[in-house]
Design an enzyme around this catalytic site. Sequence first.
Site, PDB file in Angstrom:
ATOM      1  N   ASP A 152       0.927  -1.249  -0.005  1.00  0.00           N
ATOM      2  CA  ASP A 152      -0.048   0.098  -0.051  1.00  0.00           C
ATOM      3  C   ASP A 152       1.011   1.309   0.000  1.00  0.00           C
ATOM      4  O   ASP A 152       1.978   1.136   0.360  1.00  0.00           O
ATOM      5  CB  ASP A 152      -0.864  -0.022   1.315  1.00  0.00           C
ATOM      6  N   SER A 153       0.416   2.430  -0.342  1.00  0.00           N
ATOM      7  CA  SER A 153       1.226   3.467  -0.418  1.00  0.00           C
ATOM      8  C   SER A 153       1.414   4.174   0.783  1.00  0.00           C
ATOM      9  O   SER A 153       2.332   5.153   0.729  1.00  0.00           O
ATOM     10  CB  SER A 153       0.497   4.486  -1.434  1.00  0.00           C
ATOM     11  N   GLY A 171     -11.606   3.549   0.216  1.00  0.00           N
ATOM     12  CA  GLY A 171     -12.912   4.362   1.063  1.00  0.00           C
ATOM     13  C   GLY A 171     -13.909   3.569   1.417  1.00  0.00           C
ATOM     14  O   GLY A 171     -14.979   4.140   2.022  1.00  0.00           O
ATOM     15  N   GLN A 228     -11.824   6.679  -5.497  1.00  0.00           N
ATOM     16  CA  GLN A 228     -12.352   7.011  -3.891  1.00  0.00           C
ATOM     17  C   GLN A 228     -13.580   7.674  -4.396  1.00  0.00           C
ATOM     18  O   GLN A 228     -14.398   7.646  -5.656  1.00  0.00           O
ATOM     19  CB  GLN A 228     -11.573   7.979  -3.437  1.00  0.00           C
ATOM     20  N   ASP A 258      -3.168   7.928  -1.981  1.00  0.00           N
ATOM     21  CA  ASP A 258      -4.400   8.492  -2.125  1.00  0.00           C
ATOM     22  C   ASP A 258      -4.884   9.050  -0.943  1.00  0.00           C
ATOM     23  O   ASP A 258      -4.286   8.833   0.126  1.00  0.00           O
ATOM     24  CB  ASP A 258      -5.488   7.295  -2.670  1.00  0.00           C
ATOM     25  N   ASP A 289      -7.784  -7.982   0.876  1.00  0.00           N
ATOM     26  CA  ASP A 289      -6.666  -8.028   1.673  1.00  0.00           C
ATOM     27  C   ASP A 289      -7.450  -7.469   3.139  1.00  0.00           C
ATOM     28  O   ASP A 289      -8.331  -6.817   3.130  1.00  0.00           O
ATOM     29  CB  ASP A 289      -5.614  -7.079   1.733  1.00  0.00           C
ATOM     30  N   GLY A 307      -0.401   6.326   2.813  1.00  0.00           N
ATOM     31  CA  GLY A 307      -1.294   7.326   3.461  1.00  0.00           C
ATOM     32  C   GLY A 307      -2.475   6.892   4.185  1.00  0.00           C
ATOM     33  O   GLY A 307      -2.585   7.613   5.284  1.00  0.00           O
ATOM     34  N   PHE A 308      -2.901   5.920   3.741  1.00  0.00           N
ATOM     35  CA  PHE A 308      -4.055   5.373   4.826  1.00  0.00           C
ATOM     36  C   PHE A 308      -3.585   4.867   5.913  1.00  0.00           C
ATOM     37  O   PHE A 308      -4.066   5.588   6.932  1.00  0.00           O
ATOM     38  CB  PHE A 308      -4.739   3.976   4.048  1.00  0.00           C
TER      39      PHE A 308
END
Length: 371
Positions: free
Chosen positions: A91-92, A216, A189, A146, A266, A94-95
């Site tokens: 994952d990037s 989201g 999103q 994101d 996931d 950000g979350f």
Amino acid sequence: MTFPFDISATDGRARTGVLKTPRGDIRTPAFMPVGTAATVKALTVDQVKQTGADILLGNTYHLMLRPGPERMERLGGLHKFMGWDKPILTDSGGFQVMSLAGISKVKEEAVTFSSHIDGSKHVLSPERSIEIQADRIGADISMQLDECVAWPAEEPRARSGMELSARWAKRSKDAFGTRDTQALFGIQQGSTFENLRRESSDRLQEIGFDGYAIGGLAVGEGHQAMCEVLDYAPQMLPADRPRYLMGVGKPVDLVEAVWRGVDMFDCVLPTRAGRHGQAWTWDGPINLKNARFAEDQDPLAPEVPCPASTDYSRAYLHHLIRADEILGKILLSWHNIAFFQALTAAMRTAIAEGRFEAFRRDFHARHVSNG
Ligand SMILES: NCc1cc(CSc2ccccc2)c2nc(N)[nH]c(=O)c2c1
């Protein structure tokens, strides 16, 4: 790189196929165990392999804080570091920043935050996230950076998050460039607003990605509201590319999302809940802490082909969890990952044989009604 995605059968909106990557094939519908800090908690990579998992998830937020991106690269990348030679998706970050970090600021340029480990300051831009995922960690599949807007969101807030994510999608794609052994997924999103999800999907497709994630969701809206978004959101994404529903979910979430056209999943639940005694079975979830298992000599789930599911009595597992023994966490994590793999394998077969509707009905009757 656009990895070949060969859909071998469809049944209604459900699809089954293979995403072919240089490090191995990913059979879809696929469940991807989460290896947050370079480990699927409590399991060796061999145990994870035995469950049938074709791909693991790594977590940029955690790995950039510890051991750090440059050290990870000096150590040969995540595959070598953890001894997993099959595909890895990261994952990037950000979350996780929004859910785990200390003080954080989201600006057009980047997300800045302080580490929840030692308070050190960090910057995560779309460009830096791609560099960490693809070049330092060496992920086979990277995710754009994101902004996942909290639920419930008013439309203006949902719109601003979707538009920022769309601008970051372009920057992520430009930073990723063209690579022949790695892939990049965009993330849809728009919260629970159909018009925003449509705009997000259209903007992602203009940019062009190797796969498309639905972000989201599973952020507190509940199963019903999530399914209402999934009634339209997957179909807004290209039918010939993989669709990945991020951070989902319980077995019933997977069945309902596959029915609506999702291919990849996931979730930390199988290992996290497993460490606390919860086990999923074809007859629904059970918690081994419960006194009713104290003298239950039956195996946990004889139909699940995993030593943890077949070789130990529920009484023993009850004892281990009550005693907070490490082996209890290991065995239940192992079983739960194996159950999620058995579930996705059964769905792949049902779709291939054109009987997914019957599978879905039987699953609800046997698993959900007991759950
Ligand atoms: N289900 C909530 C959720 C979870 C994750 C995390 S999925 C994950 C977790 C650990 C490792 C790899 C992927 C998300 N990630 C991104 N980038 N965007 C989202 O909207 C989002 C929503």
